[in-house]
Design an enzyme around this catalytic site. Structure first.
Site, mmCIF file in Angstrom:
data_model
loop_
_atom_site.group_PDB
_atom_site.id
_atom_site.type_symbol
_atom_site.label_atom_id
_atom_site.label_comp_id
_atom_site.label_asym_id
_atom_site.label_seq_id
_atom_site.Cartn_x
_atom_site.Cartn_y
_atom_site.Cartn_z
ATOM 1 N N GLU A 109 32.138 -79.768 27.211
ATOM 2 C CA GLU A 109 33.110 -80.654 26.555
ATOM 3 C C GLU A 109 33.813 -82.072 26.215
ATOM 4 O OE1 GLU A 109 33.258 -76.331 26.557
ATOM 5 O OE2 GLU A 109 32.927 -77.740 28.218
ATOM 6 N N HIS A 115 39.443 -67.354 27.255
ATOM 7 C CA HIS A 115 38.806 -66.703 25.740
ATOM 8 C C HIS A 115 40.170 -66.633 24.920
ATOM 9 C CE1 HIS A 115 35.547 -65.955 28.863
ATOM 10 N NE2 HIS A 115 34.655 -67.085 27.947
ATOM 11 N N PHE A 118 35.549 -72.289 22.328
ATOM 12 C CA PHE A 118 36.936 -71.719 22.337
ATOM 13 C C PHE A 118 37.705 -72.174 22.742
ATOM 14 C CE2 PHE A 118 33.648 -67.547 23.230
ATOM 15 C CZ PHE A 118 33.858 -66.973 22.568
ATOM 16 N N PRO A 120 37.849 -80.600 29.132
ATOM 17 C CA PRO A 120 37.989 -80.853 29.439
ATOM 18 C C PRO A 120 37.914 -82.333 28.758
ATOM 19 C CG PRO A 120 36.872 -79.216 29.926
ATOM 20 C CD PRO A 120 38.103 -79.075 29.160
#
Length: 345
Positions: free
Chosen positions: A68, A137, A91, A97
């Site tokens: 990410e 999630h 998600f 990150p």
């Protein structure tokens, strides 16, 4: 109000409306690219990007590694080069990150370059609970982004708004976080979690123009007019609020914020001054949630019009409880109790 030429409409759920927005924008502007984990051949984990790679090619719709920070970092570089990237974070729980790239680079690029560069990035991501996705999630981190100067935060509650807002976000010259409430991807519900999901086809805002239109950012919608109290909500919680009002018979007004920041404070202020009462509802945890900012804004602007303390109905201050998901949500029972408290105060 929306900027919309005459065009044919059809019934869409939120996933289809998002896909349509991406398709329309990519057709109009070759600088727009879609990127993220599984967004290409697979069409995204929720199928929001289905068919786009086949239509526009692997150069404009491409898969990325599970990284990410890298996804957002590459998007910042692409935007500085003149492109309009639309990265998908699979998600919202996995956006952390990439937080440094968003906060330290994307949000500041226009300012640190004295306007020489901009960061027209739209980060799409499913957020919130309701699908039994567990702790990793199901999070709702929207308040983190409303705190960052230079970033806009948008959350739609229905297909029509989802498409119009996403088009506006993609065309905006600043970074936009576009959170999509996955609980209502395929249809809303009547505010009672133990009842079946209602298909979007029966919802008035499922009729979505197939062509281009946009809904300006920072413009809330009064989705139900009322006199007894003002309920401020966004995303999934709009449907909870409407369901509670229908069940209770209390004549409350419901405002769908649509854009959290910059927030449409004028619409909120006008409503609260009319009703004299205010309830804020959101799925995220209470402490430090966006409801705290809304409460402060309402208090600052409407104090002498308030007839009761401002109520917040939110998720609990606890890590997301997978096995107790429905108890965590601000559901009909807690929201009805809050509504009655402000009415009786």
């Amino acid at each position: 109000m929306s900027s919309s030429p005459a065009t044919e409409t059809r019934s869409m759920n939120m996933i289809q409306a998002i896909n349509s927005a991406l398709d329309v924008c990519m057709d109009r502007d070759p600088a727009i690219t879609v990127m993220g984990e599984d967004v290409g051949y697979f069409g995204g984990v929720f199928k929001a990007t289905e068919g786009l790679q086949k239509k526009y090619g692997k150069g404009r719709v491409f898969d990325t590694p599970i990284n990410e920070g890298g996804i957002i970092g590459v998007a910042v570089g692409m935007s500085a080069y003149g492109l309009r990237p639309v990265p998908e974070i699979q998600f919202a729980d996995y956006i952390y990150p990439g937080l440094d790239q968003l906060v330290s680079e994307a949000a500041r690029l226009r300012y640190r370059s004295a306007g020489e560069f901009t960061a027209p990035i739209t980060v799409r991501s499913p957020f919130g609970g309701g699908i039994f996705g567990g702790q990793t999630h199901s999070q709702s981190p929207e308040a983190l982004f409303t705190h960052v100067a230079g970033i806009k935060t948008v959350i739609p509650s229905n297909p029509y708004d989802a498409k119009g807002l996403l088009v506006a976000a993609i065309e905006d010259n600043d970074p936009v976080i576009f959170f999509e409430p996955k609980r209502i991807y395929n249809g809303p519900f009547d505010g009672h979690y133990d009842r079946p999901v209602t298909p979007w086809a029966k919802h008035p805002q499922s009729q979505v123009p197939e062509g281009y239109y946009r809904i300006p950012l920072s413009q809330a919608a009064v989705v139900r007019e009322g006199e007894a109290a003002t309920m401020l909500a966004y995303g999934t919680m709009v449907h909870v609020a409407l369901g509670v009002i229908e069940a209770s018979g209390i004549d409350a007004e419901v405002i769908d914020l649509r854009t959290l920041w910059p927030v449409d404070i004028e619409t909120i202020e006008a409503s609260v001054k009319k009703t004299g009462r205010c309830i804020v509802v959101h799925e995220a945890t209470r402490t430090g949630g966006f409801g705290a900012e809304l409460s402060a804004l309402v208090q600052e602007r409407c104090f002498y019009h308030l007839e009761a303390p401002i109520e917040r109905v939110t998720g609990w201050d606890t890590p997301y409880p997978h096995s107790l998901e429905w108890a965590y949500f601000p559901g009909p029972v807690r929201l009805t109790q809050a509504l009655k408290r402000v009415i009786e105060a």
